[in-house]
Design an enzyme around this catalytic site. Structure first.
Site, PDB file in Angstrom:
ATOM      1  CE  LYS A  37      66.459  20.571  48.888  1.00  0.00           C
ATOM      2  NZ  LYS A  37      65.412  20.862  47.902  1.00  0.00           N
TER       3      LYS A  37
ATOM      4  CG  ASP B  34      63.009  -7.687  43.230  1.00  0.00           C
ATOM      5  OD1 ASP B  34      64.073  -7.284  42.716  1.00  0.00           O
ATOM      6  OD2 ASP B  34      62.717  -7.509  44.427  1.00  0.00           O
TER       7      ASP B  34
ATOM      8  CG  HIS C 105      69.435  21.197  37.911  1.00  0.00           C
ATOM      9  ND1 HIS C 105      69.288  20.180  37.008  1.00  0.00           N
ATOM     10  CD2 HIS C 105      68.603  20.898  38.927  1.00  0.00           C
ATOM     11  CE1 HIS C 105      68.403  19.308  37.472  1.00  0.00           C
ATOM     12  NE2 HIS C 105      67.989  19.723  38.635  1.00  0.00           N
TER      13      HIS C 105
HETATM   14  P1  NDP Z   1      61.285   6.256  44.487  1.00  0.00           P
HETATM   15  O1  NDP Z   1      61.996   5.652  45.623  1.00  0.00           O
HETATM   16  O2  NDP Z   1      60.073   7.075  44.754  1.00  0.00           O
HETATM   17  O3  NDP Z   1      60.840   5.109  43.460  1.00  0.00           O
HETATM   18  C1  NDP Z   1      61.685   4.026  43.138  1.00  0.00           C
HETATM   19  C2  NDP Z   1      60.972   3.109  42.186  1.00  0.00           C
HETATM   20  O4  NDP Z   1      61.850   2.023  41.895  1.00  0.00           O
HETATM   21  C3  NDP Z   1      59.693   2.512  42.717  1.00  0.00           C
HETATM   22  O5  NDP Z   1      58.757   2.402  41.671  1.00  0.00           O
HETATM   23  C4  NDP Z   1      60.145   1.128  43.175  1.00  0.00           C
HETATM   24  O6  NDP Z   1      59.122   0.177  43.088  1.00  0.00           O
HETATM   25  C5  NDP Z   1      61.169   0.791  42.141  1.00  0.00           C
HETATM   26  N1  NDP Z   1      62.110  -0.210  42.655  1.00  0.00           N
HETATM   27  C6  NDP Z   1      63.141   0.001  43.504  1.00  0.00           C
HETATM   28  N2  NDP Z   1      63.807  -1.153  43.713  1.00  0.00           N
HETATM   29  C7  NDP Z   1      63.180  -2.111  42.969  1.00  0.00           C
HETATM   30  C8  NDP Z   1      63.390  -3.504  42.740  1.00  0.00           C
HETATM   31  N3  NDP Z   1      64.379  -4.184  43.318  1.00  0.00           N
HETATM   32  N4  NDP Z   1      62.543  -4.132  41.905  1.00  0.00           N
HETATM   33  C9  NDP Z   1      61.521  -3.486  41.312  1.00  0.00           C
HETATM   34  N5  NDP Z   1      61.262  -2.163  41.506  1.00  0.00           N
HETATM   35  C10 NDP Z   1      62.091  -1.506  42.312  1.00  0.00           C
HETATM   36  O7  NDP Z   1      62.384   7.090  43.671  1.00  0.00           O
HETATM   37  P2  NDP Z   1      62.155   8.398  42.776  1.00  0.00           P
HETATM   38  O8  NDP Z   1      61.031   8.158  41.852  1.00  0.00           O
HETATM   39  O9  NDP Z   1      62.117   9.579  43.649  1.00  0.00           O
HETATM   40  O10 NDP Z   1      63.530   8.484  41.989  1.00  0.00           O
HETATM   41  C11 NDP Z   1      63.842   7.651  40.896  1.00  0.00           C
HETATM   42  C12 NDP Z   1      65.072   8.186  40.207  1.00  0.00           C
HETATM   43  O11 NDP Z   1      64.818   9.473  39.713  1.00  0.00           O
HETATM   44  C13 NDP Z   1      66.284   8.300  41.121  1.00  0.00           C
HETATM   45  O12 NDP Z   1      67.441   8.042  40.374  1.00  0.00           O
HETATM   46  C14 NDP Z   1      66.249   9.772  41.522  1.00  0.00           C
HETATM   47  O13 NDP Z   1      67.495  10.247  41.884  1.00  0.00           O
HETATM   48  C15 NDP Z   1      65.756  10.401  40.241  1.00  0.00           C
HETATM   49  N6  NDP Z   1      65.111  11.706  40.403  1.00  0.00           N
HETATM   50  C16 NDP Z   1      63.994  11.850  41.189  1.00  0.00           C
HETATM   51  C17 NDP Z   1      63.379  13.081  41.307  1.00  0.00           C
HETATM   52  C18 NDP Z   1      62.147  13.255  42.108  1.00  0.00           C
HETATM   53  O14 NDP Z   1      61.621  14.383  42.153  1.00  0.00           O
HETATM   54  N7  NDP Z   1      61.607  12.222  42.726  1.00  0.00           N
HETATM   55  C19 NDP Z   1      63.921  14.271  40.616  1.00  0.00           C
HETATM   56  C20 NDP Z   1      65.056  13.995  39.775  1.00  0.00           C
HETATM   57  C21 NDP Z   1      65.625  12.761  39.695  1.00  0.00           C
HETATM   58  P3  NDP Z   1      58.204  -0.181  44.346  1.00  0.00           P
HETATM   59  O15 NDP Z   1      57.765   1.136  44.938  1.00  0.00           O
HETATM   60  O16 NDP Z   1      57.102  -0.905  43.703  1.00  0.00           O
HETATM   61  O17 NDP Z   1      59.056  -0.965  45.286  1.00  0.00           O
END
Ligand code: NDP
Length: 471
Positions: free
Chosen positions: A317, A85, A230
């Site tokens: 969208k 975490d 963008h």
């Molecule tokens: P997700 O919710 O899919 O993933 C979040 C990640 O953070 C997971 O790996 C999760 O781990 C980890 N996480 C969250 N809280 C904790 C914690 N307390 N401790 C450890 N791990 C944690 O988010 P996205 O990947 O979609 O987005 C990530 C970032 O990228 C955001 O800022 C988003 O705005 C940005 N973004 C995303 C895009 C997209 O297409 N997805 C496009 C452009 C920007 P676990 O699952 O193991 O809990």
């Protein structure tokens, strides 16, 4: 200033959506094209082991671009996993251990923005921030106030030149080509101003909805999701002056900022917010949501070059197709010597930024025959049917080298929010529109005095294949 190349790549959010869609494909691409050879350390909370992360990487590549066997084997060799975490000090202590001798790690925060502060502090307390760089994903804050707070948080630990705020649009080949085309040709500059340009419009259309990410979208909406970043970036590249000096990264970034600062903050009366019918039934979306899935807006740039030229942006969208296109309409000749040219037949420049790449100019030529009557033709300067390398690989490569040119600076991020802030949230009513249309009718009224919107069409330019073969 951390001038050394990064010697390890750490990505927080290793199990998340962004890692799946963008980071694994970018890493494989870097291995193939740039001999990437650094430890890759994924950090996430899920109770996974390294084998499971490798499987995730395999699935990601299968879905996004395909597996290159040798590169994938190398990716698996380089990959490590730290499970824990972000709120726990132990996670960072383990990370420091896994980093071993690395002195200049690059930390990529692919995590919810609410976790940025926790992770940055964890990096600092564990010594992982020393000599390091950090990449921060969009959205960078929710408005000007929160962006300032986020900048303050990052600056506690990292100097500005170690912070890389990502907007993957700037890494796109087509967007780079727009900048190149503007400043590498002398014929454009004389007409690129208020004397010759009538209006500019940028359309970013997506033929899909929120794709199961309703709760994420509820927090964002079109203005925050794509316009503040963008679309404004594209507008800046279209309108900025040439930077002074050659290859001066800060000169380029400063010129972009100068243009941003000249954009008047949005007048909510010049914004049309829309929501597609059916959005409120999406999972994670409030039944009475007022979040916009579409925005059309008019911007004004107070510079000697652009005073009086309206810049329109439209993003939505559930549009009829997926496409991003810039359309620059030139003024008509001062007198109609031959046939009267209708507003829609005025000369133009068209830049298709995705899915394919087109740079073209629209002109009038005489139709064969006795009469002096004309027709429109389009001269294609560039047509690329396929995408180039993924923008994330370009950006990650740049960040690992410490090249900040394509990343947002603190002042520029704040300036972009200053433009959008007045139109956020409930500033104006949200108008519903049918899916697979070009948004609410009101968006057409916004544009009607400037010739109307040019809706992109997905046809291959007639003379494209011959031209590209000749190259
Ligand atoms: P997700 O919710 O899919 O993933 C979040 C990640 O953070 C997971 O790996 C999760 O781990 C980890 N996480 C969250 N809280 C904790 C914690 N307390 N401790 C450890 N791990 C944690 O988010 P996205 O990947 O979609 O987005 C990530 C970032 O990228 C955001 O800022 C988003 O705005 C940005 N973004 C995303 C895009 C997209 O297409 N997805 C496009 C452009 C920007 P676990 O699952 O193991 O809990």
């Amino acid at each position: 200033m951390p001038t050394a190349k990064s010697d390890a790549f750490v990505f927080f959010g290793a199990t998340g959506d962004l890692a799946y869609k963008q980071i694994f494909p970018a890493l494989q691409d870097l291995i193939v094209h740039e001999h990437f050879d650094l430890p890759i350390i994924g950090v996430a909370r899920s109770d996974w082991d390294l084998e499971r992360l490798r499987e995730r990487a395999r699935a990601s590549l299968n879905e996004h671009g395909g597996i290159n066997k040798r590169a994938f084997a190398k990716l698996c060799r380089l990959l490590k996993f730290v499970n824990g975490d972000y709120k726990s000090d132990e996670t960072f202590a383990r990370l420091r251990k896994v980093l071993g001798d690395a002195e200049h790690p690059l930390h990529y925060l692919a995590i919810p923005p609410s976790m940025f502060e926790t992770v940055v502090k964890g990096l600092d307390a564990s010594g992982c921030a020393t000599g390091a760089r950090v990449v921060v994903e969009k959205p960078f804050g929710r408005d000007l106030k929160s962006a300032r707070e986020l900048n303050r948080t990052l600056h506690w630990i990292f100097p500005e030149d170690a912070i890389f705020r990502i907007d993957h649009y700037l890494g796109k080949e087509a967007v780079q080509n727009l900048l190149y085309f503007r400043f590498a040709n002398s014929f454009l500059e004389p007409v690129w101003n208020r004397t010759y340009v009538d209006s500019v419009q940028i359309t970013m259309a997506e033929a899909f909805g929120v794709q199961g990410r309703g709760s994420f979208y509820e927090e964002v909406g079109a203005l925050r999701d794509v316009v503040q970043n963008h679309m404004l970036q594209v507008l800046i590249l279209l309108a900025m002056d040439a930077p002074t000096g050659r290859g001066d990264v800060e000169a380029m970034r400063s010129e972009r900022l100068r243009l941003l600062r000249a954009i008047r903050p949005l007048d909510p009366k010049e914004v049309v917010r829309g929501q597609f019918v059916g959005y409120r039934s999406e999972h994670g979306v409030a039944r009475n949501s007022r979040v916009e899935t579409f925005a059309a807006l008019r911007l004004h740039i107070d510079t000697a070059r652009w005073a009086g030229v309206p810049f329109y942006i439209r993003a939505g969208k559930e549009m009829p197709l997926t496409c991003t296109e810039v359309f620059v309409t030139l003024k008509r000749p001062p007198i109609a010597v031959f046939d009267q040219v209708k507003p829609e037949d005025a000369n133009h420049f068209r830049f298709r930024l995705s899915p394919d790449v087109v740079i073209s100019t629209g002109a009038r030529v005489k139709k064969a025959g006795e009469e002096m009557r004309g027709e429109d033709v389009e001269l294609i300067a560039r047509y690329q049917p396929k995408r180039g390398r993924p923008p994330y690989s370009r950006l990650l490569g740049d960040a690992l080298r410490g090249d900040a040119e394509l990343f947002g600076r603190d002042d520029a991020l704040e300036a972009a929010w200053r433009v959008i802030d007045p139109a956020l949230d409930d500033a104006e009513k949200v108008h519903s529109y049918k899916p697979r249309t070009w948004g609410p009718e009101l968006a057409d009224s916004l544009m009607k005095d400037d010739g109307g919107w040019h809706n992109p069409v997905m046809t291959k330019p007639k003379n494209a294949s011959r031209k590209s073969r000749r190259k």
